[in-house]
Design a protein around this motif. Structure first.
Motif, mmCIF file in Angstrom:
data_model
loop_
_atom_site.group_PDB
_atom_site.id
_atom_site.type_symbol
_atom_site.label_atom_id
_atom_site.label_comp_id
_atom_site.label_asym_id
_atom_site.label_seq_id
_atom_site.Cartn_x
_atom_site.Cartn_y
_atom_site.Cartn_z
ATOM 1 N N THR A 188 0.836 -1.194 0.000
ATOM 2 C CA THR A 188 0.000 0.000 0.000
ATOM 3 C C THR A 188 0.873 1.247 0.000
ATOM 4 O O THR A 188 1.849 1.337 0.753
ATOM 5 N N LEU B 154 -1.213 8.043 -2.062
ATOM 6 C CA LEU B 154 -1.277 8.925 -3.224
ATOM 7 C C LEU B 154 -1.554 10.370 -2.812
ATOM 8 O O LEU B 154 -1.023 11.301 -3.410
ATOM 9 N N THR C 172 -3.289 3.461 -2.720
ATOM 10 C CA THR C 172 -3.391 2.376 -3.688
ATOM 11 C C THR C 172 -2.599 1.187 -3.168
ATOM 12 O O THR C 172 -1.619 1.339 -2.443
ATOM 13 N N ARG D 283 -6.081 -4.724 -7.746
ATOM 14 C CA ARG D 283 -5.537 -3.450 -7.283
ATOM 15 C C ARG D 283 -6.692 -2.571 -6.824
ATOM 16 O O ARG D 283 -7.797 -2.631 -7.388
ATOM 17 N N THR E 2 -7.753 1.555 -5.244
ATOM 18 C CA THR E 2 -7.412 2.945 -4.950
ATOM 19 C C THR E 2 -8.554 3.498 -4.120
ATOM 20 O O THR E 2 -9.684 3.609 -4.603
ATOM 21 N N THR F 77 -9.611 -0.979 -8.806
ATOM 22 C CA THR F 77 -9.319 -0.232 -10.033
ATOM 23 C C THR F 77 -8.653 -1.069 -11.109
ATOM 24 O O THR F 77 -8.366 -0.555 -12.189
#
Length: 477
Positions: A392, A395, A403, A426, A428, A472
């Protein structure tokens, strides 16, 4: 404690009575038994004594440490710091020393502190045997720490802490299942139960299918929730980041769902009863039924906002800030006002119908770690069960958008049943948003403590059912 006091007196003799001094003496013992290919391949142990010295003199501050604790080594440390402090930049934000104050007694298990290789090997054997022939790997560790603190203001305290942990994987058909636990007593680790859990998860995770990205309701197991707690601690409830306007935290505002209560409590995890500045520690509610109450402070960050230290100074606080290092999401076990469990819709490309390839529900029962998690899954009409989060990365620190990837097992849930293993995804997601008002469907009833690096930090959480989690893409993109 005597050695810490001797260092303080030595500074006074060599540097004068005007020097403000803190001395911390710590002894750390860490022993680790590693296994791979279902056999122990390494047993290591280390023991180290460190003296940390901080001096504030003539408006300047310098800190240094040494692992040489004989008289010549201590004198050399003091002389080096006194020489350096005369050339250090001015420190106008120096908050002063912690005044004398009593601290609680330490609680620690001597048998864990004194555990040897045979004790840990017995747990490894139980883990391996319980997987019934699967390939396994992992570790079992024990740790002990003794700390004494003294300063020139008269504060003098000491404490001890011990910990045991086990983390293992089992592999079936090229996929891994994992199980881990952390406890104050080595005797409280049930290695056979961990081995059975890891094996069941591995067998249930074979032949996974792809799902499209989108927002899915999720049940996060405690290992995944621990990642939320760790990032909330570092970036949200960090007093330095709060003072600098870089934290999402707004004390007095209902930023979380009413089901969320977060408490930092070193005594719940047999932690030290004081911090690196000698300030007493204790249970500190950070979020109470969704309402953000406070952030944590050392003396420097507290002075920046006109408050008092909450007892959260540690070795990295001067750089990254104070963090809650014994954070627990309080188990509630009750559906919240956010609505009946699992009613949130699946949107933005989530799969409909049974996942391709089907799969017998009964054969996937091992996907669910325990009865507590099973109860949350049983009330989910449709969504994903997630074992763990990893890699992790932040962002946006202010909104804490992160993310990362799932690992060690993801499964599709339909009508309260696990129906298919799913390939890693994945995500986000803003962690505060995911736990925000109306976003928490249900909180489990039983917390689990997660192993961490032996730096004193501990994360404890139940499973969580969340209305929405933003996936995502696949693990490769």
């Amino acid at each position: 404690m005597a050695l810490a006091g001797q260092v303080v007196e030595l500074v006074r003799r060599l540097g004068g009575a005007s020097a403000q001094v803190e001395a911390t003496v710590s002894r750390a013992e860490l022993a680790l038994t590693r296994f791979a290919n279902s056999a122990i391949h390494q047993n290591v142990a280390e023991s180290a004594v460190e003296v940390r010295l901080r001096i504030h003199l003539d408006g300047r501050t310098v800190a240094a440490s040494s692992t040489t604790v004989d008289p010549d080594g201590l004198r050399g440390l003091v002389e080096r710091v006194l020489a350096a402090v005369r050339f250090a930049p001015r420190d106008p934000a120096w908050p002063g020393l912690a005044p004398p104050a009593p601290v609680a007694s330490s609680r620690w298990d001597a048998a864990t502190a004194q555990a040897g290789p045979h004790d840990r090997a017995a747990l490894v054997r139980a883990f391996v045997d319980a997987t019934e022939g699967l390939e396994t790997a992992g570790y079992c560790r024990t740790a002990f720490r003794s700390v004494a603190f003294a300063n020139s203001a008269g504060q003098a305290v000491q404490g001890h802490t011990a910990e045991a942990a086990m983390d293992g994987i089992a592999r079936a058909g090229g996929v891994d299942g994992t199980a881990r636990d952390c406890a104050e007593r080595l005797a409280d680790l049930d290695a056979a139960a961990l081995g059975r859990r890891a094996a069941a998860k591995a067998r249930a995770a074979t032949d996974p299918v792809e799902l499209p990205p989108g927002r899915y309701p999720v049940v996060l197991e405690p290992a995944a929730v621990a990642d939320l707690l760790e990032n909330l601690a570092w970036y949200g409830f960090n007093g330095k980041r709060y003072a600098e306007g870089q934290s999402f935290a707004e004390p007095g505002v209902a930023q979380f769902d009413p089901a969320v209560t977060l408490v930092d409590d070193p005594f719940d995890a047999a932690g030290l009863p004081f911090d690196l500045e000698g300030t007493p520690t204790g249970a500190l509610p950070l979020v109470d039924a969704g309402l953000t109450r406070t952030v944590v402070h050392d003396r420097r960050s507290a002075a920046a906002v006109g408050g008092g230290s909450t007892g959260h100074a540690w070795e990295g606080a001067s750089t990254v800030g104070p963090i809650p290092r014994n954070l627990r999401l309080v188990a509630a076990g009750a559906t919240t006002t956010s609505g009946p469990a699992g009613t949130a819709p699946v949107t933005s490309g989530a799969a409909t119908g049974t996942a391709a390839g089907g799969g017998a529900v009964g054969s996937l029962a091992g996907a669910v770690a325990d009865a507590d998690t099973a109860a949350l899954v049983s009330r989910m009409p449709r969504g994903l069960l997630v074992s763990d989060l990893w890699y992790t990365r932040v962002l946006d620190p202010k909104s804490l958008v992160i993310t990362g990837l799932t690992r060690n097992g993801v499964w599709l849930v339909e009508d309260g049943q696990v129906t298919r293993a799913v390939r890693d995804l994945r995500f986000t997601e803003s962690y505060p948003r995911a736990l925000g008002p109306g976003a928490v469907v249900e909180v489990g009833r039983r917390t689990a403590r997660q192993p961490n690096r032996w730096d004193g930090a501990r994360w404890e959480a139940p499973s969580l059912a969340l209305a929405s989690w933003n996936f995502t893409g696949g693990a490769s993109g």
